[in-house]
Design an enzyme around this catalytic site. Structure first.
Site, short mmCIF file in Angstrom:
data_model
loop_
_atom_site.label_atom_id
_atom_site.label_comp_id
_atom_site.label_asym_id
_atom_site.label_seq_id
_atom_site.Cartn_x
_atom_site.Cartn_y
_atom_site.Cartn_z
N SER A 167 0.10 49.48 61.57
CA SER A 167 0.17 50.87 61.15
C SER A 167 -1.21 51.51 61.05
O SER A 167 -1.50 52.48 61.72
CB SER A 167 0.87 50.99 59.78
OG SER A 167 1.96 50.11 59.69
N LYS A 211 6.48 49.45 60.15
CA LYS A 211 7.07 50.45 61.05
C LYS A 211 7.46 51.71 60.28
O LYS A 211 7.39 52.82 60.82
CB LYS A 211 8.26 49.85 61.80
CG LYS A 211 7.88 48.77 62.82
CD LYS A 211 6.86 49.25 63.85
CE LYS A 211 6.70 48.29 65.01
NZ LYS A 211 5.56 48.65 65.89
P1 NAD Z 1 3.42 42.83 73.64
O1 NAD Z 1 3.15 41.42 73.27
O2 NAD Z 1 3.42 43.19 75.08
O3 NAD Z 1 2.39 43.83 72.94
C1 NAD Z 1 1.78 43.62 71.72
C2 NAD Z 1 0.28 43.63 71.99
O4 NAD Z 1 -0.45 43.77 70.78
C3 NAD Z 1 -0.22 42.35 72.64
O5 NAD Z 1 -0.85 42.67 73.87
C4 NAD Z 1 -1.24 41.82 71.65
O6 NAD Z 1 -2.32 41.18 72.28
C5 NAD Z 1 -1.66 43.11 70.97
N1 NAD Z 1 -2.32 42.95 69.67
C6 NAD Z 1 -1.91 42.24 68.58
N2 NAD Z 1 -2.80 42.36 67.58
C7 NAD Z 1 -3.79 43.18 68.03
C8 NAD Z 1 -4.99 43.67 67.46
N3 NAD Z 1 -5.37 43.35 66.22
N4 NAD Z 1 -5.78 44.49 68.21
C9 NAD Z 1 -5.43 44.82 69.47
N5 NAD Z 1 -4.30 44.38 70.06
C10 NAD Z 1 -3.49 43.56 69.35
O7 NAD Z 1 4.81 43.18 72.94
P2 NAD Z 1 5.67 44.52 72.86
O8 NAD Z 1 6.96 44.08 72.29
O9 NAD Z 1 5.67 45.26 74.12
O10 NAD Z 1 4.94 45.37 71.73
C11 NAD Z 1 4.40 46.66 71.93
C12 NAD Z 1 4.89 47.59 70.82
O11 NAD Z 1 6.29 47.80 70.98
C13 NAD Z 1 4.68 47.05 69.41
O12 NAD Z 1 4.31 48.10 68.55
C14 NAD Z 1 6.08 46.58 69.06
O13 NAD Z 1 6.30 46.53 67.66
C15 NAD Z 1 6.89 47.66 69.72
N6 NAD Z 1 8.33 47.36 69.87
C16 NAD Z 1 8.75 46.24 70.54
C17 NAD Z 1 10.12 45.98 70.67
C18 NAD Z 1 10.61 44.75 71.41
O14 NAD Z 1 11.78 44.40 71.30
N7 NAD Z 1 9.78 44.10 72.19
C19 NAD Z 1 11.06 46.87 70.12
C20 NAD Z 1 10.60 48.01 69.46
C21 NAD Z 1 9.24 48.24 69.34
#
Ligand code: NAD
Length: 286
Positions: free
Chosen positions: A147, A190
């Protein structure tokens, strides 16, 4: 001139960040990426060796170009915030200028300005623990990485964003409804992200004419989601219960992000936009 986008949170070709980058590239934007420092090496190596080439293909047959990859750790605002053990950690000491402030400065130096800022990152070290068993440190770490990282990015990038630009983050319905398994304070994080979307839309809108929206995305088998442990169950649940009974693709979220970042969405700000096959609208599963 084409638009320039900075997308924070890409470390492979499976997540929402990658799909958003592709949709923006397909719409003609120049792509800059912020990659988590510990994941930088493998991401850049894979990119260079062509491991992602198949998933770089855009609708017109060309390959998405990533102009530059910046190392980033969004839990640190400036160098003074970085603890000694992180500074000297082998995975960090090989890179430099990866705090949020420094990355914004580097982008300014290299390109002058951006038009689109995407936050596609989250981290909750205790995500697999129920909230009742979550430690204070775990909870605060989830909010810091998931956040405040957006507040910080916006704070440091706003001065180099062209008026009329847009920012987008990714959220999840666990912010407003009970989703057992999404623990460690991630549901709280979130909620904060969605509330901040409204307040920041006001502040960034009034001061800089920048829009701020968040996409509440349905379940995707990304690296981060697999780490939570219940992603297959969530995908099956959505398939069974959502109004649209199809698996959600990352591209569908990417396309919604491209729309929100475009002038087509010029009056949309402070919004939580659901891209989830409609699952959020169901009251009971049938
Ligand atoms: P993802 O693993 O592709 O992306 C998450 C990324 O965050 C990774 O590349 C990771 O290296 C990076 N990360 C973690 N800590 C970090 C930091 N301190 N500084 C910089 N980067 C950092 O996975 P995703 O699921 O595509 O996630 C992307 C967004 O989508 C997130 O906010 C996640 O909560 C949201 N989301 C995902 C889903 C799902 O089902 N996958 C559903 C709703 C929302």
């Amino acid at each position: 001139r084409g638009k320039r986008a900075f997308i924070a949170g890409i470390a492979d070709d499976n997540g929402y960040g990658w799909a958003i980058a592709k949709s923006l590239a397909a719409a003609g934007a120049e792509i800059l990426v912020g990659t988590w420092v510990p994941a930088l090496n493998i991401f850049e190596t894979s990119l260079r060796r062509g491991k992602f080439d198949e998933s770089r293909v855009l609708p017109d047959g060309s390959l998405m170009e990533i102009t530059r990859v910046y190392p980033l750790d969004a839990v640190y605002d400036s160098l003074g915030d970085v603890p000694e053990d992180v500074k000297t950690n082998k995975r960090y000491s090989g890179s430099s200028n990866w705090t949020v402030k420094e990355v914004a400065e580097s982008v300014k130096q290299d390109f002058g300005s951006i038009d689109i800022l995407v936050h596609s990152l989250a981290n909750g070290p205790e995500v697999s623990k129920p909230l009742l068993e979550t430690s204070r440190n775990g909870y605060l770490a989830a909010v810091s990485a998931s956040s405040y990282s957006f507040v910080s990015l916006l704070r440091h990038f706003l001065p180099i964003m062209n008026p009329g630009g847009a920012t987008i983050s990714l959220t999840y319905i666990a912010s407003e409804k009970i989703i057992p398994g999404y623990g460690g304070g991630m549901s709280s994080a979130k909620s904060a992200l969605e509330s901040d979307t409204r307040v920041l839309a006001f502040e960034a809108g009034r001061r800089h004419n920048i829009r701020v929206n968040t996409i509440s995305a349905g379940p995707l088998r990304s690296r981060a989601a697999k780490a939570i442990g219940f992603i297959d169950m969530m995908i099956d649940y959505s398939l069974e219960n959502a109004p649209l009974q199809k698996e959600l693709t990352a591209d569908e979220v990417g396309n919604a992000a491209a729309f929100l970042a475009s002038p087509l969405a010029s009056a949309i700000t402070g919004a939580v936009v659901y891209v989830d096959n409609g699952l959020n609208a169901m009251g009971v599963g049938v």
